[in-house]
Design a protein around this motif. Structure first.
Motif, PDB file in Angstrom:
ATOM      1  N   MET A 112       1.008  -1.176  -0.171  1.00 16.22           N
ATOM      2  CA  MET A 112       0.069   0.172  -0.098  1.00 16.22           C
ATOM      3  C   MET A 112       0.861   1.108  -0.068  1.00 16.22           C
ATOM      4  SD  MET A 112      -3.032   0.556   2.602  1.00 16.22           S
ATOM      5  CE  MET A 112      -4.306  -0.984   2.180  1.00 16.22           C
ATOM      6  N   MET A 116       1.149   4.466   5.364  1.00 11.14           N
ATOM      7  CA  MET A 116       0.455   5.292   6.323  1.00 11.14           C
ATOM      8  C   MET A 116      -0.082   4.752   7.627  1.00 11.14           C
ATOM      9  SD  MET A 116      -2.602   8.109   5.951  1.00 11.14           S
ATOM     10  CE  MET A 116      -3.592   7.100   4.833  1.00 11.14           C
ATOM     11  N   TRP A 118       1.257   2.810  11.810  1.00 17.31           N
ATOM     12  CA  TRP A 118       2.322   2.816  12.641  1.00 17.31           C
ATOM     13  C   TRP A 118       2.972   1.469  12.407  1.00 17.31           C
ATOM     14  CZ3 TRP A 118       2.610   5.538  17.184  1.00 17.31           C
ATOM     15  CH2 TRP A 118       1.739   6.590  17.257  1.00 17.31           C
ATOM     16  N   ASN A 119       4.316   1.476  12.419  1.00 15.20           N
ATOM     17  CA  ASN A 119       5.207   0.335  11.976  1.00 15.20           C
ATOM     18  C   ASN A 119       6.320   0.394  12.989  1.00 15.20           C
ATOM     19  OD1 ASN A 119       5.913  -1.999  10.706  1.00 15.20           O
ATOM     20  ND2 ASN A 119       5.671  -0.915   8.492  1.00 15.20           N
ATOM     21  N   MET A 138       6.725   1.035  18.076  1.00 13.61           N
ATOM     22  CA  MET A 138       6.084   1.473  16.838  1.00 13.61           C
ATOM     23  C   MET A 138       6.027   3.018  16.567  1.00 13.61           C
ATOM     24  SD  MET A 138       2.775  -0.922  16.005  1.00 13.61           S
ATOM     25  CE  MET A 138       3.172  -2.649  15.900  1.00 13.61           C
ATOM     26  N   VAL A 142       4.216   8.388   7.150  1.00  9.02           N
ATOM     27  CA  VAL A 142       3.325   8.522   6.137  1.00  9.02           C
ATOM     28  C   VAL A 142       4.265   9.103   4.900  1.00  9.02           C
ATOM     29  CG1 VAL A 142       1.620  10.101   5.142  1.00  9.02           C
ATOM     30  CG2 VAL A 142       1.617   9.801   7.573  1.00  9.02           C
ATOM     31  N   LYS A 160       9.833  -2.550   8.075  1.00  5.59           N
ATOM     32  CA  LYS A 160       9.461  -3.384   7.042  1.00  5.59           C
ATOM     33  C   LYS A 160       8.030  -3.087   6.276  1.00  5.59           C
ATOM     34  CE  LYS A 160      10.640  -7.564   5.439  1.00  5.59           C
ATOM     35  NZ  LYS A 160      12.116  -7.648   5.032  1.00  5.59           N
TER      36      LYS A 160
ATOM     37  N   MET B   1       5.601  -4.699   9.607  1.00  2.00           N
ATOM     38  CA  MET B   1       4.257  -4.786   9.017  1.00  2.00           C
ATOM     39  C   MET B   1       3.418  -3.467   9.618  1.00  2.00           C
ATOM     40  SD  MET B   1       2.234  -8.258   8.388  1.00  2.00           S
ATOM     41  CE  MET B   1       1.285  -8.052  10.190  1.00  2.00           C
ATOM     42  N   LEU B   2       2.595  -3.061   9.001  1.00  2.00           N
ATOM     43  CA  LEU B   2       1.729  -1.919   9.470  1.00  2.00           C
ATOM     44  C   LEU B   2       1.106  -2.552  10.680  1.00  2.00           C
ATOM     45  CD1 LEU B   2       0.817   0.298   6.545  1.00  2.00           C
ATOM     46  CD2 LEU B   2       2.122   1.189   8.476  1.00  2.00           C
ATOM     47  N   ALA B   3       0.722  -1.804  11.539  1.00  2.00           N
ATOM     48  CA  ALA B   3      -0.260  -2.064  12.762  1.00  2.00           C
ATOM     49  C   ALA B   3      -1.756  -1.934  12.276  1.00  2.00           C
ATOM     50  CB  ALA B   3       0.211  -1.746  13.939  1.00  2.00           C
ATOM     51  N   ARG B   5      -4.975  -0.229  13.232  1.00  2.00           N
ATOM     52  CA  ARG B   5      -5.198   0.931  14.007  1.00  2.00           C
ATOM     53  C   ARG B   5      -6.511   1.022  14.968  1.00  2.00           C
ATOM     54  NH1 ARG B   5      -4.975   5.520  10.132  1.00  2.00           N
ATOM     55  NH2 ARG B   5      -5.166   3.574   8.579  1.00  2.00           N
ATOM     56  N   ASP B  49      -4.594   5.037  18.315  1.00  2.00           N
ATOM     57  CA  ASP B  49      -3.414   5.502  17.410  1.00  2.00           C
ATOM     58  C   ASP B  49      -3.808   6.547  16.342  1.00  2.00           C
ATOM     59  OD1 ASP B  49      -2.131   2.856  17.970  1.00  2.00           O
ATOM     60  OD2 ASP B  49      -3.804   1.827  17.127  1.00  2.00           O
ATOM     61  N   GLU B  50      -4.931   7.305  16.735  1.00  2.00           N
ATOM     62  CA  GLU B  50      -5.299   8.539  16.035  1.00  2.00           C
ATOM     63  C   GLU B  50      -6.477   8.842  16.638  1.00  2.00           C
ATOM     64  OE1 GLU B  50      -4.960   7.450  11.813  1.00  2.00           O
ATOM     65  OE2 GLU B  50      -6.304   8.869  11.146  1.00  2.00           O
ATOM     66  N   LYS B 103      -5.187  15.304   9.194  1.00  2.00           N
ATOM     67  CA  LYS B 103      -6.273  14.867   7.944  1.00  2.00           C
ATOM     68  C   LYS B 103      -7.572  15.613   8.174  1.00  2.00           C
ATOM     69  CE  LYS B 103      -4.329  10.398   8.866  1.00  2.00           C
ATOM     70  NZ  LYS B 103      -4.538   8.774   8.823  1.00  2.00           N
ATOM     71  N   GLN B 127      -2.756  11.768   1.621  1.00  2.00           N
ATOM     72  CA  GLN B 127      -2.680  11.213   2.867  1.00  2.00           C
ATOM     73  C   GLN B 127      -3.324  12.178   3.983  1.00  2.00           C
ATOM     74  OE1 GLN B 127      -0.406  13.136   1.988  1.00  2.00           O
ATOM     75  NE2 GLN B 127      -0.249  14.580   3.571  1.00  2.00           N
ATOM     76  N   GLY B 185      -7.116   9.745   0.205  1.00  2.00           N
ATOM     77  CA  GLY B 185      -6.035   8.526   0.890  1.00  2.00           C
ATOM     78  C   GLY B 185      -6.395   7.623   1.922  1.00  2.00           C
ATOM     79  N   GLU B 186      -7.806   7.677   2.130  1.00  2.00           N
ATOM     80  CA  GLU B 186      -8.226   6.729   3.008  1.00  2.00           C
ATOM     81  C   GLU B 186      -9.654   6.834   3.082  1.00  2.00           C
ATOM     82  OE1 GLU B 186      -6.620   7.979   6.855  1.00  2.00           O
ATOM     83  OE2 GLU B 186      -6.624   6.147   7.729  1.00  2.00           O
ATOM     84  N   ASN B 214      -7.031   0.544  -2.843  1.00  2.00           N
ATOM     85  CA  ASN B 214      -5.895   0.274  -2.570  1.00  2.00           C
ATOM     86  C   ASN B 214      -5.344   1.268  -1.559  1.00  2.00           C
ATOM     87  OD1 ASN B 214      -5.527   2.311  -4.094  1.00  2.00           O
ATOM     88  ND2 ASN B 214      -3.635   1.638  -5.302  1.00  2.00           N
ATOM     89  N   VAL B 215      -6.234   1.851  -0.684  1.00  2.00           N
ATOM     90  CA  VAL B 215      -5.957   2.715   0.441  1.00  2.00           C
ATOM     91  C   VAL B 215      -6.456   2.283   1.662  1.00  2.00           C
ATOM     92  CG1 VAL B 215      -5.861   4.825  -1.192  1.00  2.00           C
ATOM     93  CG2 VAL B 215      -8.085   4.294   0.158  1.00  2.00           C
ATOM     94  N   PRO B 216      -6.000   2.660   2.795  1.00  2.00           N
ATOM     95  CA  PRO B 216      -6.616   1.864   3.986  1.00  2.00           C
ATOM     96  C   PRO B 216      -8.057   2.313   4.289  1.00  2.00           C
ATOM     97  CG  PRO B 216      -4.457   3.541   4.344  1.00  2.00           C
ATOM     98  CD  PRO B 216      -4.880   3.816   3.127  1.00  2.00           C
ATOM     99  N   SER B 239      -7.833  -1.475   7.641  1.00  2.00           N
ATOM    100  CA  SER B 239      -6.509  -1.059   8.476  1.00  2.00           C
ATOM    101  C   SER B 239      -6.804  -0.685   9.984  1.00  2.00           C
ATOM    102  CB  SER B 239      -5.890   0.111   7.442  1.00  2.00           C
ATOM    103  OG  SER B 239      -5.604  -0.020   6.215  1.00  2.00           O
TER     104      SER B 239
END
Lengths: 201, 270
Positions: A112, A116, A118-119, A138, A142, A160, B1-3, B5, B49-50, B103, B127, B185-186, B214-216, B239
């Motif tokens: 993706m 965008m 948390w990693n 983490m 962006v 990653k 790997m993205l967590a 949220r 997380d946001e 955002k 984004q 973007g989301e 293909n966006v979150p 996501s």
């Protein structure tokens, strides 16, 4: 001592200002190159595209080079990290600051884009600025491009996202993160606090 | 790997001094939940997380109240902040970005004038633009709709606007994909059938949109327990999961929800 946040017209500097203030620093948003003389530290924030960023940052180039030579601690964030390199796939005709040999490339199409969210960090070598940060912590990213230094020892941490992405680099008095420490909760604040401490020393 | 949220949502009534957080049930009844910037601070400390702020009483004169809430929040909350409700042009978007928002979320204004998505994303980046969709199941099948199989039978999803008070006839899945091509973007995807019901996320809806763009995708509407979050993360590519009541009324803390998810194999930030 004052931490200059370089305002070169690329968006919202409130977050980084508030975060530095929160951890006990004395941030000041500056929009003229001569204001960089004699500051304790410099933050180069960044939003937008590489070329656009360099267009606006170029008038600060001389002042930033002097600060770098004087050993002033410099912290670059996101596109701020990318413009330390020589060039970027994002804006092939633009030239970066060239402080770090290498180029900025696009993330692989299999993931993706932008990355965008948390990693987790994989720490490659110890760095003063990462005191209090552990492998796996983490941070908020962006971005669509990432830096590839020729000298891999510049990389202090990766993350990653399809591939190993440069997450933080260090060289002499320069430290830079691809992630946003000012948006990364307590761990991000810890890194900014390390920067504030480095300035006091 | 993205967590994955976890995002608390603050529905704000800006018609009172300083604003207040409220929560509707099925887009109707209103319950008082707290002071916006105080709740935001509490959720931040608890591991959000946001944070999403939605001005449900959006109007021009009340935007000032929202920008002052964001300014106040961004002094001590260091995770991304998204702000929506009544943003109908580049200028109002600039006001909230300048107040410290990372955002903005668009809903009604983008349905009325889709180019607004491009106008804001060209200036602030993809984004920074979240497209919010309020989608309602329609079991009367029509030609040209994206048909989704559900336990209740095949249906399509209709976009609503004006906070769920009016329907548009627009197919939500097609709209999500168009909005992304315009620069969103989301996608913040709320199921109107589930919102406030405590029945869990609309899995077929979330899946259909997440597979399409293909966006979150942020799943929203219906979350009443960590099990619902577990379900949406296990069964879809969402996501993020957004919830309000579960956090506002002290049923679960964000930290407890995250621990619950992590113990069950979901990659979350603790």
């Amino acid at each position: 001592m004052t931490i200059a946040i370089v305002d070169y017209g690329m968006g919202n500097l409130f977050s980084i200002y508030n975060a530095l203030d929160y951890v006990g620093g004395s941030p000041k948003i500056i929009s003229e190159p001569d204001e960089l003389a004699g500051v304790g530290g410099i933050v180069v924030p960044g939003v937008g595209a590489f070329g656009q960023c360099m267009d606006r940052l170029c008038r600060f180039e001389g002042a930033l080079n002097s600060a770098r030579e004087c050993g002033t601690p410099i912290f670059a964030i996101c596109i701020g990290l990318q413009v330390l390199f020589e060039e970027s796939e994002e804006s092939p005709t633009a030239r970066g600051l060239g402080w770090i040999k290498g180029r900025v490339v696009k993330l692989p199409l299999s993931v993706m884009i932008p990355q965008m969210g948390w990693n987790s960090l994989s720490i490659k070598r110890p760095a003063e600025m990462l005191q209090g940060i552990e492998d796996g912590d983490m941070f908020y990213f962006v971005h669509s491009y990432y830096g590839q230094p020729e000298d891999k020892s510049r990389i202090v941490a990766t993350t990653k996202h399809g591939v190993d992405v440069t997450a933080a680099i260090a060289r002499d008095n320069i430290f830079a993160t691809q992630f946003h420490p000012e948006k990364s909760g307590a761990k991000g604040l810890r890194i900014l606090e390390n920067f504030v401490r480095a300035i006091r020393c | 790997m993205l967590a994955r949220r976890i995002i608390p949502c603050l529905d704000c009534d800006m018609g009172v001094p300083g604003g207040r957080v409220v929560k509707g049930i099925e887009f109707q009844q209103i319950r008082y939940a707290g002071v916006p910037w105080e709740l935001a601070g509490q959720y931040y400390e608890d591991g959000a997380d946001e944070i999403v702020f939605l001005d449900i009483t959006a109007s021009h004169e009340r935007r000032e109240t929202m920008t002052s809430v964001i300014k106040k929040t961004s002094r001590s909350v260091f995770v991304p902040l998204a702000v929506g409700g009544g943003i109908n042009g580049v200028e109002p978007a600039r006001e909230v970005f300048n107040a410290g928002a990372d955002k903005i979320t668009l809903n009604t204004s983008a349905l009325k004038r889709p180019e607004l998505i491009s106008e804001i994303s060209d200036r602030y980046g993809n984004q920074a633009v979240v497209l919010a969709i309020d989608a309602k199941r329609r079991y009367t099948l029509e030609e040209g709709r994206h048909i989704v199989q559900t336990e209740q039978g095949p249906c399509w999803f209709e976009c609503s606007f004006y906070g769920g008070r009016q329907f548009t006839g627009i197919d939500a899945i097609a709209w999500a994909s168009r909005a992304v091509s315009l620069g969103a973007g989301e996608i913040l995807l709320t199921s109107m059938d589930r919102d406030g019901t405590y029945d869990g996320f609309d899995i077929p809806l979330t899946n259909a949109v997440a597979k399409r763009v293909n966006v979150p995708v942020i799943a929203s509407g219906g979350c009443a327990s960590p099990d619902h979050m577990l379900e949406v993360f296990k069964k879809t590519d969402a996501s993020a999961a957004l919830a309000a009541s579960i956090f506002h009324f002290g049923e679960w803390s964000i930290r407890n929800v995250k621990t619950y998810l992590k113990e069950r194999g979901v990659n979350v930030r603790i």
